[in-house]
Design a protein around this motif. Sequence first.
Motif, PDB file in Angstrom:
ATOM      1  N   ASP A   1       0.824  -1.213   0.000  1.00 30.05           N
ATOM      2  CA  ASP A   1       0.000   0.000   0.000  1.00 30.05           C
ATOM      3  C   ASP A   1       0.851   1.253   0.000  1.00 30.05           C
ATOM      4  N   GLY A   2       2.163   1.076  -0.237  1.00 34.74           N
ATOM      5  CA  GLY A   2       3.044   2.224  -0.323  1.00 34.74           C
ATOM      6  C   GLY A   2       3.478   2.776   1.015  1.00 34.74           C
ATOM      7  N   LYS A   3       3.120   2.122   2.094  1.00 32.08           N
ATOM      8  CA  LYS A   3       3.506   2.573   3.429  1.00 32.08           C
ATOM      9  C   LYS A   3       4.629   1.698   3.976  1.00 32.08           C
ATOM     10  N   ARG A   4       5.377   2.242   4.919  1.00 32.49           N
ATOM     11  CA  ARG A   4       6.524   1.499   5.447  1.00 32.49           C
ATOM     12  C   ARG A   4       6.133   0.570   6.581  1.00 32.49           C
ATOM     13  N   THR A   5       5.039   0.884   7.268  1.00 34.67           N
ATOM     14  CA  THR A   5       4.624   0.022   8.369  1.00 34.67           C
ATOM     15  C   THR A   5       3.304  -0.665   8.019  1.00 34.67           C
ATOM     16  N   CYS A   6       3.102  -1.816   8.613  1.00 34.15           N
ATOM     17  CA  CYS A   6       1.874  -2.566   8.387  1.00 34.15           C
ATOM     18  C   CYS A   6       0.687  -1.807   8.982  1.00 34.15           C
ATOM     19  N   THR A   7      -0.388  -1.746   8.240  1.00 35.07           N
ATOM     20  CA  THR A   7      -1.574  -1.024   8.681  1.00 35.07           C
ATOM     21  C   THR A   7      -2.607  -1.990   9.229  1.00 35.07           C
ATOM     22  N   LEU A   8      -3.100  -1.647  10.406  1.00 34.59           N
ATOM     23  CA  LEU A   8      -4.160  -2.432  11.031  1.00 34.59           C
ATOM     24  C   LEU A   8      -5.405  -1.570  11.182  1.00 34.59           C
ATOM     25  N   TYR A   9      -6.559  -2.201  11.078  1.00 34.39           N
ATOM     26  CA  TYR A   9      -7.820  -1.517  11.332  1.00 34.39           C
ATOM     27  C   TYR A   9      -8.683  -2.464  12.142  1.00 34.39           C
ATOM     28  N   SER A  10      -9.077  -2.033  13.300  1.00 30.13           N
ATOM     29  CA  SER A  10      -9.826  -2.889  14.223  1.00 30.13           C
ATOM     30  C   SER A  10      -9.092  -4.197  14.480  1.00 30.13           C
ATOM     31  N   GLY A  11      -7.774  -4.101  14.551  1.00 27.90           N
ATOM     32  CA  GLY A  11      -6.958  -5.256  14.893  1.00 27.90           C
ATOM     33  C   GLY A  11      -6.630  -6.175  13.748  1.00 27.90           C
ATOM     34  N   ASN A  12      -7.115  -5.842  12.545  1.00 30.20           N
ATOM     35  CA  ASN A  12      -6.862  -6.691  11.381  1.00 30.20           C
ATOM     36  C   ASN A  12      -6.055  -5.934  10.335  1.00 30.20           C
ATOM     37  N   LEU A  13      -5.265  -6.670   9.560  1.00 24.22           N
ATOM     38  CA  LEU A  13      -4.514  -6.053   8.473  1.00 24.22           C
ATOM     39  C   LEU A  13      -5.486  -5.386   7.495  1.00 24.22           C
ATOM     40  N   TYR A  14      -5.063  -4.217   7.006  1.00 24.97           N
ATOM     41  CA  TYR A  14      -5.988  -3.430   6.183  1.00 24.97           C
ATOM     42  C   TYR A  14      -5.208  -2.700   5.105  1.00 24.97           C
ATOM     43  N   ILE A  15      -5.725  -2.785   3.872  1.00 23.68           N
ATOM     44  CA  ILE A  15      -5.190  -1.998   2.763  1.00 23.68           C
ATOM     45  C   ILE A  15      -6.354  -1.254   2.135  1.00 23.68           C
ATOM     46  N   GLU A  16      -6.245   0.071   2.091  1.00 18.77           N
ATOM     47  CA  GLU A  16      -7.301   0.860   1.452  1.00 18.77           C
ATOM     48  C   GLU A  16      -7.065   0.939  -0.062  1.00 18.77           C
ATOM     49  N   PHE A  17      -5.877   1.343  -0.444  1.00 15.87           N
ATOM     50  CA  PHE A  17      -5.510   1.403  -1.860  1.00 15.87           C
ATOM     51  C   PHE A  17      -4.175   0.703  -2.007  1.00 15.87           C
ATOM     52  N   GLY A  18      -4.120  -0.319  -2.835  1.00 22.28           N
ATOM     53  CA  GLY A  18      -2.889  -1.063  -2.938  1.00 22.28           C
ATOM     54  C   GLY A  18      -2.651  -1.650  -4.307  1.00 22.28           C
ATOM     55  N   THR A  19      -1.473  -2.236  -4.425  1.00 15.87           N
ATOM     56  CA  THR A  19      -1.106  -2.995  -5.619  1.00 15.87           C
ATOM     57  C   THR A  19      -1.075  -4.456  -5.231  1.00 15.87           C
ATOM     58  N   TRP A  20      -1.752  -5.283  -6.024  1.00 16.18           N
ATOM     59  CA  TRP A  20      -1.916  -6.701  -5.690  1.00 16.18           C
ATOM     60  C   TRP A  20      -1.306  -7.575  -6.773  1.00 16.18           C
ATOM     61  N   GLY A  21      -0.850  -8.739  -6.345  1.00 20.10           N
ATOM     62  CA  GLY A  21      -0.445  -9.745  -7.297  1.00 20.10           C
ATOM     63  C   GLY A  21      -1.656 -10.491  -7.829  1.00 20.10           C
ATOM     64  N   GLN A  22      -1.385 -11.481  -8.685  1.00 18.64           N
ATOM     65  CA  GLN A  22      -2.476 -12.217  -9.322  1.00 18.64           C
ATOM     66  C   GLN A  22      -3.008 -13.348  -8.447  1.00 18.64           C
ATOM     67  N   GLY A  23      -2.267 -13.697  -7.421  1.00 15.47           N
ATOM     68  CA  GLY A  23      -2.696 -14.737  -6.492  1.00 15.47           C
ATOM     69  C   GLY A  23      -2.152 -16.106  -6.844  1.00 15.47           C
ATOM     70  N   THR A  24      -2.063 -16.957  -5.828  1.00  5.09           N
ATOM     71  CA  THR A  24      -1.657 -18.346  -6.019  1.00  5.09           C
ATOM     72  C   THR A  24      -2.575 -19.223  -5.167  1.00  5.09           C
ATOM     73  N   GLN A  25      -3.066 -20.301  -5.760  1.00  9.91           N
ATOM     74  CA  GLN A  25      -4.037 -21.164  -5.091  1.00  9.91           C
ATOM     75  C   GLN A  25      -3.342 -22.128  -4.137  1.00  9.91           C
ATOM     76  N   VAL A  26      -3.839 -22.191  -2.917  1.00 11.58           N
ATOM     77  CA  VAL A  26      -3.402 -23.175  -1.931  1.00 11.58           C
ATOM     78  C   VAL A  26      -4.601 -24.046  -1.588  1.00 11.58           C
ATOM     79  N   THR A  27      -4.440 -25.349  -1.757  1.00  8.80           N
ATOM     80  CA  THR A  27      -5.503 -26.294  -1.428  1.00  8.80           C
ATOM     81  C   THR A  27      -4.952 -27.319  -0.446  1.00  8.80           C
ATOM     82  N   VAL A  28      -5.608 -27.430   0.701  1.00 13.33           N
ATOM     83  CA  VAL A  28      -5.199 -28.382   1.731  1.00 13.33           C
ATOM     84  C   VAL A  28      -6.285 -29.440   1.829  1.00 13.33           C
ATOM     85  N   SER A  29      -5.941 -30.643   1.394  1.00 13.08           N
ATOM     86  CA  SER A  29      -6.937 -31.700   1.337  1.00 13.08           C
ATOM     87  C   SER A  29      -6.247 -33.051   1.337  1.00 13.08           C
ATOM     88  N   SER A  30      -6.919 -34.029   1.939  1.00 16.81           N
ATOM     89  CA  SER A  30      -6.400 -35.386   1.902  1.00 16.81           C
ATOM     90  C   SER A  30      -7.013 -36.161   0.740  1.00 16.81           C
TER      91      SER A  30
END
Length: 127
Positions: free
Chosen positions: A98-127
């Motif tokens: 999000d262009g900031k140097r420190t991690c942003t929290l809102y109500s105790g949870n990580l929060y990004i208002e405006f950011g740059t995101w990757g495309q994502g990678t799928q994680v599946t946990v299954s037997s």
Amino acid sequence: VQLVESGGGLVQPGGSLRLSCAASGFTSDYYAIYWFRQAPGKEREGVSCVSGTAYGTYYSDSAKGRFTISRDSASNTVYLQMDDLKPEDTAVYYCAIDGKRTCTLYSGNLYIEFGTWGQGTQVTVSS
């Protein structure tokens, strides 16, 4: 500015995966880097963050004790080591800034208002 995630896959419960977030177009060391995840039908959830100042880290309650975030300055990459994976960890995992140097929290949870995101990678946990 670009973020590219990799390292997802199918793993059995109790197994491990290491996700990578390769940054380009900027020096990732200076900025907080976040990992979020989103499971089908659920809201996006902040999992972990490493700050750009003194490399402070943050973990959600669900990740604490099982996940480890780290940086490799030489390769401009942030990693998320995930151990003791559970079926409820199944989601698409995204890294983001999000262009900031420190991690942003809102109500105790990580929060990004405006950011740059990757495309994502799928994680599946299954037997």
